[in-house]
Design a protein around this motif. Structure first.
Motif, short mmCIF file in Angstrom:
data_model
loop_
_atom_site.label_atom_id
_atom_site.label_comp_id
_atom_site.label_asym_id
_atom_site.label_seq_id
_atom_site.Cartn_x
_atom_site.Cartn_y
_atom_site.Cartn_z
N VAL A 78 0.86 -1.19 0.00
CA VAL A 78 0.00 0.00 0.00
C VAL A 78 0.89 1.23 0.00
O VAL A 78 1.85 1.33 0.78
N LEU A 79 0.58 2.17 -0.88
CA LEU A 79 1.32 3.43 -0.98
C LEU A 79 0.49 4.54 -0.37
O LEU A 79 -0.65 4.80 -0.79
N ILE A 80 1.04 5.21 0.65
CA ILE A 80 0.37 6.33 1.31
C ILE A 80 0.96 7.63 0.77
O ILE A 80 2.18 7.81 0.77
N LEU A 81 0.10 8.51 0.30
CA LEU A 81 0.54 9.77 -0.30
C LEU A 81 0.11 10.93 0.58
O LEU A 81 -1.09 11.13 0.83
N ILE A 82 1.09 11.71 1.06
CA ILE A 82 0.82 12.84 1.96
C ILE A 82 1.29 14.11 1.27
O ILE A 82 2.50 14.37 1.16
N GLY A 83 0.35 14.92 0.78
CA GLY A 83 0.76 16.13 0.09
C GLY A 83 -0.39 16.79 -0.65
O GLY A 83 -1.56 16.42 -0.47
N GLY A 84 -0.04 17.74 -1.49
CA GLY A 84 -1.04 18.46 -2.27
C GLY A 84 -1.40 17.73 -3.54
O GLY A 84 -1.01 16.58 -3.77
N VAL A 107 -3.67 11.35 1.75
CA VAL A 107 -3.74 12.30 2.86
C VAL A 107 -3.47 13.68 2.27
O VAL A 107 -2.34 14.14 2.19
N PRO A 108 -4.54 14.36 1.80
CA PRO A 108 -4.36 15.67 1.17
C PRO A 108 -3.99 16.73 2.19
O PRO A 108 -4.54 16.75 3.29
N THR A 109 -3.06 17.61 1.82
CA THR A 109 -2.59 18.62 2.77
C THR A 109 -2.88 20.05 2.33
O THR A 109 -2.52 20.99 3.03
N VAL A 115 -10.52 18.87 -1.69
CA VAL A 115 -11.83 18.90 -2.36
C VAL A 115 -11.77 18.46 -3.81
O VAL A 115 -12.82 18.32 -4.45
N ASP A 116 -10.55 18.23 -4.34
CA ASP A 116 -10.45 17.91 -5.77
C ASP A 116 -9.57 16.70 -6.04
O ASP A 116 -10.05 15.62 -6.31
N ALA A 117 -8.26 16.87 -5.94
CA ALA A 117 -7.34 15.82 -6.40
C ALA A 117 -7.44 14.52 -5.62
O ALA A 117 -7.20 13.44 -6.16
N SER A 118 -7.80 14.59 -4.33
CA SER A 118 -7.82 13.38 -3.50
C SER A 118 -9.03 12.50 -3.76
O SER A 118 -9.06 11.33 -3.40
N VAL A 119 -10.06 13.07 -4.40
CA VAL A 119 -11.32 12.37 -4.60
C VAL A 119 -11.55 12.12 -6.09
O VAL A 119 -11.37 13.02 -6.90
N GLY A 120 -11.94 10.92 -6.44
CA GLY A 120 -12.33 10.68 -7.83
C GLY A 120 -11.40 9.79 -8.61
O GLY A 120 -11.75 9.31 -9.69
N PHE A 144 -8.05 10.65 3.91
CA PHE A 144 -8.09 11.20 5.26
C PHE A 144 -7.84 12.70 5.21
O PHE A 144 -6.77 13.14 4.79
N VAL A 145 -8.84 13.47 5.61
CA VAL A 145 -8.75 14.93 5.59
C VAL A 145 -8.50 15.45 7.00
O VAL A 145 -9.26 15.12 7.93
N ASP A 146 -7.44 16.23 7.16
CA ASP A 146 -7.11 16.84 8.45
C ASP A 146 -6.92 18.33 8.20
O ASP A 146 -5.95 18.76 7.58
N THR A 147 -7.87 19.14 8.69
CA THR A 147 -7.83 20.58 8.41
C THR A 147 -6.69 21.30 9.12
O THR A 147 -6.44 22.47 8.84
N SER A 148 -5.98 20.63 10.02
CA SER A 148 -4.84 21.29 10.67
C SER A 148 -3.76 21.65 9.64
O SER A 148 -2.97 22.57 9.85
N PHE A 149 -3.72 20.94 8.51
CA PHE A 149 -2.75 21.26 7.47
C PHE A 149 -3.00 22.64 6.86
O PHE A 149 -2.09 23.27 6.33
#
Length: 347
Positions: A78-84, A107-109, A115-120, A144-149
């Motif tokens: 499994v590849l976890i992606l954390i970024g924009g 994990v969109p930051t 609202v866009d790239a992480s979904v779809g 996983f959305v974390d608004t602290s970013f």
């Protein structure tokens, strides 16, 4: 908290190894959170990358493939992606094509990514000067959305993401559109307000994607503002201009131009255009171009994936909540739309 929710989710996922790719800027700005997350995930392979739009290249894609291969990733990994959005596009495409597809968790930051790239499931790289010309559909296991970013986002990046929120609200209908008009400048929103706004936007996009996963019909409405917007964005990243347009900002300008073109062709009421113009002037700086730029902008529009039979196609807003595909005969209406924004936005 992300460092609890993500590991808990992964405990129920059968995989041999975890691989994590993180935007190097995120790693620097959120050192504590990223460190806690790495500790919570346990033994895994971690890579940081620069993650701007200019990094969405074949060279960077090959680098990711090589990293996965050298570190022993298998089809059960499994590849976890954390970024924009740029990292999710690039990393998602690497995952979609490595061993014909390995699973990802996003994990969109940035607001745009949330609202866009992480979904779809859209992934891809830029090629031949065209944004996302090469890519694949590859839906993540989970997002996983974390608004602290959002606390460390430059205001320009926050407002870029807000451009996609504006687009979704336009598509959702009059009630959602009126809420956006009431908010105006979103810079002062509290965390719970952001969470509610993001949740609505993501839920709407997810409902469209579930109905049309590979963009053969209904999902095309999500491309409102993008035929012209992508052209403006791509062209702004050349040396011709003093500033590069962020994606969401380009989408808003595309919405203005394409809605004006639609009004010319369909004779629709222009209340929405006036309201959007007022909001755009409040949030965004003018983007200056001249008639001399039209040939290159039109060339870029001709490469849009919605086009058919050599005709440029845009998704026209008739009013909030009502969209119709518009096939353009010739280029005159597009030029009129480009004239409209050039002559009115900065004035």
């Amino acid at each position: 908290m992300l460092d609890r929710k993500l590991p808990a989710f992964l405990e129920a996922v059968a995989c041999d190894r975890l691989f994590v790719v993180c935007d190097e800027v995120v790693s620097e700005l959120h050192t504590s959170l990223v460190t806690r997350l790495r500790e919570a995930l346990g033994s895994h392979t971690f890579l940081t990358l620069p993650a701007t739009e200019s990094e969405k290249t074949t060279n960077r894609l090959a680098e990711l493939w090589s990293w996965l291969a050298d570190e022993g990733a298998t089809r059960h990994s499994v590849l976890i992606l954390i970024g924009g959005g740029a990292l999710l596009d690039l990393g998602g495409f690497a995952a979609a094509t490595y061993m014909r597809g390995i699973r990802t968790v996003n994990v969109p930051t940035t607001l745009l990514a949330m609202v866009d790239a992480s979904v779809g499931g859209k992934t891809g790289i830029d090629y031949h000067g065209i944004k996302n010309l090469v890519g694949a559909f590859h839906a993540p296991l989970e997002v996983f959305v974390d608004t602290s970013f959002l606390s460390t986002l430059p205001i320009e990046e926050l407002l870029s993401g807000y451009g996609e929120v504006i687009k979704h609200a336009t598509l959702m209908g009059k009630e959602a559109w009126q809420e956006i008009l009431r908010i105006g400048d979103p810079a002062g929103l509290m965390d719970d307000e952001w969470e509610a706004l993001i949740a609505k936007s993501v839920a709407y996009k997810s409902s469209i994607v579930e109905a049309d996963p590979t963009e053969r019909g209904l999902r095309r409405i999500l491309n409102v503002g993008h035929t012209v917007g992508h052209a403006l964005e791509a062209y702004s990243h050349t040396n011709t201009f003093r500033r590069a347009l962020p994606h969401g900002e380009a989408v808003v300008f595309g919405l203005l131009i394409e809605s004006y073109i639609t009004s010319l062709i369909k004779g629709t009421d222009r209340t929405y255009i006036r309201q959007l113009m007022h909001l755009a002037r409040e949030l965004y700086a003018p983007f200056f171009y001249t008639c001399k730029d039209y040939p290159e902008l039109l060339r870029l529009m001709r490469h849009d994936k919605k086009n058919t039979s050599g005709k440029i196609v845009l998704m026209g807003i008739l009013e909030p909540g009502k969209v119709e595909a518009i096939e353009l005969e010739g280029e005159e209406k597009i030029k009129e739309g480009l004239d409209f924004l050039r002559e009115t936005f900065g004035n």
